[in-house]
Write an enzyme that holds these catalytic residues in place. Structure first.
Site, PDB file in Angstrom:
ATOM      1  N   ARG A   1     -39.880  18.142 -12.312  1.00 45.52           N
ATOM      2  CA  ARG A   1     -39.267  18.650 -11.467  1.00 45.52           C
ATOM      3  C   ARG A   1     -40.707  17.841 -10.465  1.00 45.52           C
ATOM      4  NH1 ARG A   1     -35.550  22.897 -12.747  1.00 45.52           N
ATOM      5  NH2 ARG A   1     -34.228  22.397 -12.890  1.00 45.52           N
TER       6      ARG A   1
ATOM      7  N   ILE B   1     -33.768   0.386   9.867  1.00 46.00           N
ATOM      8  CA  ILE B   1     -34.422  -0.656  10.685  1.00 46.00           C
ATOM      9  C   ILE B   1     -34.642  -1.413  10.656  1.00 46.00           C
ATOM     10  CG2 ILE B   1     -36.702  -1.330  11.400  1.00 46.00           C
ATOM     11  CD1 ILE B   1     -37.396   1.712  10.979  1.00 46.00           C
TER      12      ILE B   1
ATOM     13  N   GLU C   1     -33.634  14.951 -13.308  1.00 43.38           N
ATOM     14  CA  GLU C   1     -34.225  16.802 -13.262  1.00 43.38           C
ATOM     15  C   GLU C   1     -33.867  17.365 -12.639  1.00 43.38           C
ATOM     16  OE1 GLU C   1     -36.048  16.377 -15.323  1.00 43.38           O
ATOM     17  OE2 GLU C   1     -37.451  14.421 -15.656  1.00 43.38           O
TER      18      GLU C   1
END
Length: 401
Positions: free
Chosen positions: A259, A353, A379
């Site tokens: 993680r 953008i 995860e």
């Protein structure tokens, strides 16, 4: 400020390692990543370069031939690699989860046998928890191991195995009822097996098949596969740690490292998206001036940069907490949750953008737009992270009535 997401308090060695990886990313990964990704081609030359840098042994102790570096150093390197191409960081991540689990939980014989070759990159690691009908409910694992003399016979189907084809060692979590009476809690009857195999696809050893790569929206290049066990025989000395019933805890310890890794990947991808967005905004002209001079675009850039900084800070905090030896599931869950969500938002803003050009495969942001969603589920989903965070907060802030 030359770059976003600087990290205070690094040693000279840490700074040198991260700088070396950053230079490698700029020269060897970014120029070729989009082409390799569009062809879904395994980045062998890049992986060979990382091996020469010693990255496969970064967190493996020096006594086993590694560099013995911290999780923080590793996370900062992953951040740089993901900034170049997230798929490459996935190749590294699964290897290190297995190496970490061996270091923390393996028998001395297992450490001596595997870690030196993992540090050299001669053995590549992968780990396998998920199954086709499993989702986030690890307790519902149906793959099983049955004791037969000095061996175990493994049967079942696993899913979403990163490095499934290229790895030569897989840590596989299955149910093992031997020694655990009926009624035992599911998480106490799981065992992690260290399964050695030949790299490749098809039947890679008797009883073990790795089908072809799963075709994915993004996260290409790295091979993601199923793993099918049908009478796979594994010696009893390849039970991680030498005793059954500990697999769930071993895997969860490894997932905490994973993680932090996913948080670092989110930070890296977000940084690259910001770089692309801020550069394009200064090159593209509308209404007689660069779009960066329009207030609406400046607002976007400000929000994007703030999210990059916040995610990086939380990732660094989670890594340092794990390095200290303290429990870090709260910090890792928060970091993974925030970094993956912010990554998605920063990538989307960079995409906006770019306007219509962001939809073109000629522009790098198109690749990032397809890669970011994987971090939302890898995860553990956002919902799983929130459950972990909520439960830990209630433990820490228990009301005394």
């Amino acid at each position: 400020m030359a770059r976003l997401a600087q990290t205070a308090g690094l040693t000279d060695v840490q700074q040198e390692i991260v700088s070396t990886v950053r230079d490698f990313v700029d020269k060897e990964i970014i120029p070729v990543a989009t082409g390799l990704e569009h062809r879904d081609e395994y980045p062998q030359a890049i992986v060979d370069g990382l091996r020469e840098l010693g990255l496969f042994g970064l967190m493996i102790p020096e006594e086993y031939g590694g560099l013995g570096e911290s999780l923080l150093t590793y996370a900062l390197c992953v951040e740089e690699i993901a900034r170049g191409w997230m798929s490459v960081s996935g190749i590294i991540n699964t290897h290190f989860i297995v190496a970490y689990m061996l270091k923390q939980h393996g028998t001395q014989e297992q450490k001596d046998h595997f870690l030196p070759r993992m540090a050299a990159g001669d053995i590549r690691g992968a780990f396998s928890m998920s199954e086709p009908g499993l989702g986030s409910d690890v307790s519902a694992i149906t793959s099983k191991a049955v004791k037969d003399g000095d061996e175990y016979v493994l049967t079942g189907q696993k899913m979403w195995l990163t490095n499934g084809g290229t790895s030569s060692l897989v840590a596989v979590l299955v149910r093992s009822d031997e020694g655990h009476p009926e009624g035992t809690a599911p998480h106490k009857s799981m065992t992690t097996f260290l399964v050695e195999k030949e790299p490749g696809f098809g039947e890679v050893r008797p009883g073990l098949t790795i089908p072809g790569k799963i075709d994915k929206m993004g996260y290409k290049g790295v091979d993601t596969t199923e793993l099918i066990m049908d009478g796979l025989r594994v010696p009893a000395d390849r039970v991680l740690g030498g005793a059954t019933g500990r697999g769930f805890y071993q895997m969860m310890d490894g997932v905490e490292v994973g993680r932090v890794n996913v948080a670092a990947r989110g930070c890296g991808v977000a940084q690259r998206a910001f770089e692309l967005g801020v550069a394009y905004a200064q090159q593209r002209h509308t209404f007689g001036k660069p779009i960066a001079q329009h207030q609406a675009i400046q607002f976007k850039l400000a929000e994007m940069a703030t999210k990059v900084e916040a995610a990086h800070a939380m990732m660094v905090n989670a890594a340092r907490k794990k390095d200290s030896g303290e429990r870090n599931d709260l910090e890792a869950g928060m970091a993974k949750y925030l970094a993956s969500e912010y990554c998605k938002e920063v990538v989307e803003d960079a995409f906006r953008i770019h306007g219509g050009y962001g939809f073109s495969k000629e522009y790098e942001i198109e690749r990032l737009y397809r890669e970011a969603p994987m971090l939302l589920i890898g995860e553990g989903t956002a919902e799983i992270q929130k459950m972990i965070i909520g439960r830990r907060l209630l433990e820490e802030y228990r009301f005394q009535g």
